[in-house]
Design a protein around this motif. Structure first.
Motif, PDB file in Angstrom:
ATOM      1  N   ARG A 338       0.856  -1.001   0.102  1.00  0.00           N
ATOM      2  CA  ARG A 338       0.433  -0.241  -0.149  1.00  0.00           C
ATOM      3  C   ARG A 338       0.692   1.445  -0.014  1.00  0.00           C
ATOM      4  O   ARG A 338       1.697   0.853   0.880  1.00  0.00           O
ATOM      5  N   GLY A 339       0.429   1.975  -0.137  1.00  0.00           N
ATOM      6  CA  GLY A 339       1.092   3.516  -0.623  1.00  0.00           C
ATOM      7  C   GLY A 339       2.063   4.005  -1.120  1.00  0.00           C
ATOM      8  O   GLY A 339       2.655   2.781  -2.704  1.00  0.00           O
ATOM      9  N   HIS A 340       3.177   4.599  -1.500  1.00  0.00           N
ATOM     10  CA  HIS A 340       4.845   5.301  -2.268  1.00  0.00           C
ATOM     11  C   HIS A 340       5.241   6.185  -1.369  1.00  0.00           C
ATOM     12  O   HIS A 340       5.373   6.402  -0.274  1.00  0.00           O
ATOM     13  N   LYS A 341       5.807   6.919  -2.195  1.00  0.00           N
ATOM     14  CA  LYS A 341       6.690   7.182  -1.563  1.00  0.00           C
ATOM     15  C   LYS A 341       6.318   8.335  -1.086  1.00  0.00           C
ATOM     16  O   LYS A 341       5.255   9.406  -0.982  1.00  0.00           O
ATOM     17  N   ALA A 342       6.721   8.905   0.599  1.00  0.00           N
ATOM     18  CA  ALA A 342       6.204   9.795   1.076  1.00  0.00           C
ATOM     19  C   ALA A 342       5.838   8.873   2.420  1.00  0.00           C
ATOM     20  O   ALA A 342       5.542   9.837   3.490  1.00  0.00           O
ATOM     21  N   ASP A 343       4.779   8.275   2.248  1.00  0.00           N
ATOM     22  CA  ASP A 343       3.639   7.356   3.478  1.00  0.00           C
ATOM     23  C   ASP A 343       4.677   6.961   4.769  1.00  0.00           C
ATOM     24  O   ASP A 343       5.896   5.794   4.155  1.00  0.00           O
ATOM     25  N   ALA A 344       4.252   6.604   5.546  1.00  0.00           N
ATOM     26  CA  ALA A 344       4.081   5.113   6.466  1.00  0.00           C
ATOM     27  C   ALA A 344       3.964   4.094   5.991  1.00  0.00           C
ATOM     28  O   ALA A 344       4.331   3.037   6.724  1.00  0.00           O
ATOM     29  N   PHE A 345       2.934   4.268   5.209  1.00  0.00           N
ATOM     30  CA  PHE A 345       2.154   2.319   4.333  1.00  0.00           C
ATOM     31  C   PHE A 345       4.217   1.770   4.172  1.00  0.00           C
ATOM     32  O   PHE A 345       4.542   2.575   3.689  1.00  0.00           O
ATOM     33  N   GLU A 346       3.698   0.674   3.865  1.00  0.00           N
ATOM     34  CA  GLU A 346       4.728  -0.548   3.253  1.00  0.00           C
ATOM     35  C   GLU A 346       5.777   0.350   1.848  1.00  0.00           C
ATOM     36  O   GLU A 346       6.753   0.456   1.740  1.00  0.00           O
ATOM     37  N   GLY A 347       4.358   0.916   0.703  1.00  0.00           N
ATOM     38  CA  GLY A 347       5.316   1.267  -0.581  1.00  0.00           C
ATOM     39  C   GLY A 347       6.053   2.514  -0.436  1.00  0.00           C
ATOM     40  O   GLY A 347       6.689   2.751  -1.381  1.00  0.00           O
ATOM     41  N   GLY A 348       5.563   3.098   1.141  1.00  0.00           N
ATOM     42  CA  GLY A 348       6.660   4.573   1.151  1.00  0.00           C
ATOM     43  C   GLY A 348       8.058   3.978   1.175  1.00  0.00           C
ATOM     44  O   GLY A 348       9.477   4.957   1.247  1.00  0.00           O
ATOM     45  N   HIS A 349       8.542   3.798   1.880  1.00  0.00           N
ATOM     46  CA  HIS A 349       9.883   2.496   2.224  1.00  0.00           C
ATOM     47  C   HIS A 349      10.529   0.751   2.913  1.00  0.00           C
ATOM     48  O   HIS A 349      11.039   1.256   2.413  1.00  0.00           O
ATOM     49  N   ARG A 350       9.678  -0.300   1.801  1.00  0.00           N
ATOM     50  CA  ARG A 350       9.818  -1.267   1.316  1.00  0.00           C
ATOM     51  C   ARG A 350      10.230  -0.939   0.076  1.00  0.00           C
ATOM     52  O   ARG A 350       9.786   0.037  -0.743  1.00  0.00           O
TER      53      ARG A 350
END
Length: 520
Positions: A338-350
């Motif tokens: 879920r999510g993308h750059k900037a997010d606390a969701f996995e897509g932001g930092h995985r």
């Protein structure tokens, strides 16, 4: 004849006996190359996303020749703080930067007395080099003013910078023998190269490009700075550096910090349309080709066996790259997350993370332990037998034991902390992840302050083993787990570290750090 035979036998016995008593030859230190991509999502590499629509054969080959880490994370979901964490082995929110990123004219974030991975390697006898995007601030010379006025983007804001004078507090002051790069992202002025503290060419024009994917902010530009040529320039200089250093006795550490595939999206003409997905896909294919050239240069230089190559990204894919266009074509930069750059969701930092070191890492292997980019510092320290002090690498765990694919490692990090662009925390322990925010903490829905957040719980708890897409918030059903993760995060903040050792101080700031409110 018999005496001669006896003499030969005694001589041979003496020779082999003396050989067996000799000390084993000291193991030669490996060369270390870290390639940090910019805004490259977990799903943008075929080795991590078999359904990806962008061909990445050379990065896939690197993975096949080394080890994939399928649960690797950046300490932040945006660039500056991740780069801080990678270089210092310390979570970015311990610094004075509690949210957001720096600009192209920001002052240096890392103090000169803060130990970096480059310091560790240099103190261990390495030749060290940085090539690429810095984005951690350095101190431009000024035309009579004591401080830079504001962080604005108006070209007039740069009038007080004196490009004829040396830049201070640069990578050279943080352990790098050689440093060549630009100050911020490729869409942040000023557009100049700085080599070992000197501007390579004085800006003589102001440029901006308003194309859909190749936009960058208006600002002073040097005659030798051509946006379309920046990424190739960094690769080509790095390849030359590898070729040259392979001839030297000293091992080398190279940090190649790519400004891409971050915007502006600039695929050269020969790559345009190649992916059939989007300009981002074309750009990514060019980058992949250069990664192949780096890998080939290492092999041709005869240093492949004892060279550790790490390839990863500073955060997830960015919506500015046209994620919606790629999703319509069936390509998902965040893969199943879920999510993308900037997010606390996995897509932001995985992020994808590959380590290749033929002498130590078995080809075609994989690890699923949770790791963080802060861990590279302790890894370098263990490889070089450098003992980190209590105020060095406070959030860094060595990856060396994980490099042995045959070794059973039940628990690696106690827990891992991620940070969104607005400063929201997420803490991961085992399968459980707690987000200290109602929504994304970043750019995906629900954004901070969105009316949709009004009726949401204060925190989010997910079990990533059963719900990797973070679809079901389990905080109400698991108050004890929420409390334990919150308590551990509070401990990490208060003690100034997340690794064993003496407590340390986080950097002081002016004003109130709003995210500190939950600390017990």
């Amino acid at each position: 004849m018999r005496n001669l035979y006896s003499f030969i036998c005694l001589t041979l016995i003496s020779f082999f006996s003396s050989c067996s008593n000799q000390e084993p030859a000291e193991e030669k230190l490996p060369n270390v190359i870290v390639i940090l991509a910019d805004d490259l999502g977990y799903g943008d590499i075929r080795a991590f996303n078999p359904d990806g629509k962008i061909p990445t054969p050379h990065i896939d080959q690197l993975a096949a020749e080394g080890m994939k880490f399928t649960d690797a994370h950046t300490p932040s979901a945006v660039c500056t703080p991740t780069r801080y964490g990678f270089l210092t082995g310390r979570y970015n929110w311990r610094s004075k930067l509690k949210s957001g990123v720096l600009t192209g004219k920001s002052k240096a974030l890392i103090e000169d007395d803060r130990t970096t991975i480059a310091d560790v390697m240099k103190n261990s006898g390495y030749q060290t080099a940085f090539i690429g995007k810095w984005h951690l601030g350095w101190d431009w010379a000024l035309k009579g003013e004591d401080t830079i006025k504001g962080e604005g983007w108006d070209p007039k804001d740069f009038d007080q910078l004196d490009f004829t004078k040396s830049v201070t507090h640069t990578p050279n002051d943080l352990g790098f023998d050689y440093a060549y790069g630009h100050s911020g992202s490729l869409d942040m002025a000023p557009y100049v190269y700085v080599e070992n503290g000197k501007v390579t060419a004085i800006p003589d024009t102001v440029t901006v490009n308003s194309g859909k994917y190749s936009w960058w902010r208006e600002g002073p530009t040097s005659p030798d700075f051509v946006h379309e040529e920046v990424t190739p320039n960094f690769f080509e200089r790095s390849i030359q550096y590898i070729t040259d250093q392979a001839k030297e006795e000293k091992p080398f550490f190279l940090y190649l910090a790519l400004p891409s595939p971050h915007t502006p999206i600039l695929p050269p003409e020969e790559w345009q349309g190649k992916s059939g997905v989007a300009p981002f896909g074309d750009f990514m294919m060019m980058i992949d080709d250069y990664i192949g050239q780096v890998n080939t240069a290492i092999k041709n230089a005869g240093i492949e066996e004892n060279t550790l190559v790490i390839f990863t990204s500073d955060n997830g894919g960015s919506p500015a790259a046209g994620l919606d266009v790629m999703q319509a074509a069936g390509h998902f930069s965040s893969y199943i997350y879920r999510g993308h750059k900037a997010d606390a969701f996995e897509g932001g930092h995985r992020v994808p993370f590959i380590a290749k070191w033929p002498a130590k890492i078995k080809a075609g292997t994989s690890r699923d332990q949770t790791i963080c980019l802060t861990d590279v510092m302790a890894t370098g320290a263990e490889i070089t037998n450098y003992k980190l002090k209590d105020n060095e690498g406070e959030d860094s765990y060595s990856l060396v034991e994980l490099f042995d694919a045959d070794k059973q490692v039940n628990q690696f990090r106690e827990a891992t902390v991620a940070h969104s662009i607005n400063g929201s925390f997420a803490i991961r322990q085992g399968d459980w992840k707690l987000i200290m925010a109602k929504g994304s903490g970043g750019w995906s829905f629900p954004k901070p302050g969105d009316p949709a957040e009004a009726d949401l719980p204060e925190v989010q708890l997910y079990n990533l083993a059963s719900d990797p897409g973070e679809t079901t918030n389990l905080q109400a059903e698991n108050p004890e787990k929420v409390a334990s993760l919150k308590s551990l995060l509070s401990k990490y903040i208060k003690e100034g570290r997340s690794t064993p050792g003496a407590p340390q101080q986080n950097d002081p700031i002016e004003g109130e750090w709003k995210q500190i409110g939950f600390v017990e």
